[in-house]
Motif scaffolding. Sequence first.
Motif, PDB file in Angstrom:
ATOM      1  N   THR A  79      36.909  31.339  -3.271  1.00 47.87           N
ATOM      2  CA  THR A  79      38.105  30.846  -2.603  1.00 47.87           C
ATOM      3  C   THR A  79      37.732  30.107  -1.338  1.00 47.87           C
ATOM      4  O   THR A  79      36.592  30.136  -0.894  1.00 47.87           O
ATOM      5  CB  THR A  79      39.047  32.008  -2.233  1.00 47.87           C
TER       6      THR A  79
ATOM      7  N   LYS B 221      44.280  28.752  -4.794  1.00 44.23           N
ATOM      8  CA  LYS B 221      44.828  29.753  -5.719  1.00 44.23           C
ATOM      9  C   LYS B 221      43.886  30.122  -6.863  1.00 44.23           C
ATOM     10  O   LYS B 221      44.273  30.856  -7.767  1.00 44.23           O
ATOM     11  CB  LYS B 221      46.146  29.237  -6.314  1.00 44.23           C
TER      12      LYS B 221
ATOM     13  N   GLY C  95      46.435  31.167 -10.309  1.00 43.22           N
ATOM     14  CA  GLY C  95      47.628  31.453  -9.511  1.00 43.22           C
ATOM     15  C   GLY C  95      47.490  32.706  -8.668  1.00 43.22           C
ATOM     16  O   GLY C  95      48.434  33.494  -8.555  1.00 43.22           O
TER      17      GLY C  95
ATOM     18  N   THR D 263      47.281  34.997  -5.385  1.00 44.82           N
ATOM     19  CA  THR D 263      47.760  35.034  -4.003  1.00 44.82           C
ATOM     20  C   THR D 263      46.650  35.550  -3.114  1.00 44.82           C
ATOM     21  O   THR D 263      46.095  36.618  -3.359  1.00 44.82           O
ATOM     22  CB  THR D 263      48.992  35.947  -3.883  1.00 44.82           C
TER      23      THR D 263
ATOM     24  N   THR E 225      48.388  27.741  -1.126  1.00 48.41           N
ATOM     25  CA  THR E 225      49.391  28.580  -0.472  1.00 48.41           C
ATOM     26  C   THR E 225      49.273  28.342   1.027  1.00 48.41           C
ATOM     27  O   THR E 225      48.158  28.331   1.568  1.00 48.41           O
ATOM     28  CB  THR E 225      49.145  30.077  -0.756  1.00 48.41           C
TER      29      THR E 225
END
Length: 203
Positions: A8, A25, A37, A39, A181
């Motif tokens: 990430t 994501k 997807g 979080t 996000t």
Amino acid sequence: MTEKLKGTTTVGVVCRDGAVLAADKRASYGNMIMSKGVTKIFRIDDHLALAGAGNVGDILSLVRLLRAESRLYRAKVGQEMSVSALATLTANVLHNTRFAPYFGWFLVAGHDVKPALYSIDMAGGLTDDKFTAAGSGMEFAFAILEAGYREGMPLEEGVKLALRAINTAMRRDVFTGDGITLVKVTPEGYIEMGRDEIEALLK
């Protein structure tokens, strides 16, 4: 099977009127994309947020602990936990578990008297930052943050800077991708931007 999803990029920016956290994501397992997807930014309290880069299971476990501690603090003390108190608590938890660590690098952001941002490594090392990045694409994100950050920048500029940093990491780091996000923490509280808002700012 032990949860080893990882990979990430997360960034944080302190602005004049709030703090910003942004993350991609994608979750990977080795060289495989396991989820598009995930979080990676979490509300700890109405004015507190945490972003995690690393092992998904460890990040979620720490988030559950910090949410419980935040509620307990509010019940015992009768007021909200400060950003620095959450960062210190997170650092203490990570330091105490350093021999069987939470495999992650964490950004704590929020707004109490003023906006604040902290970076915490898996051994509990704590730094107070104006901007920072963590994760597999952090080198690319830092290049954008270093060039674009200025002290006292308004929240709107901080949002655009954080988005540019994550977007650059998505273009260059194979473990970063599949959307963004973005969360703002202001005197009004925790605000997550919608996908359409983010896409409009990236155009």
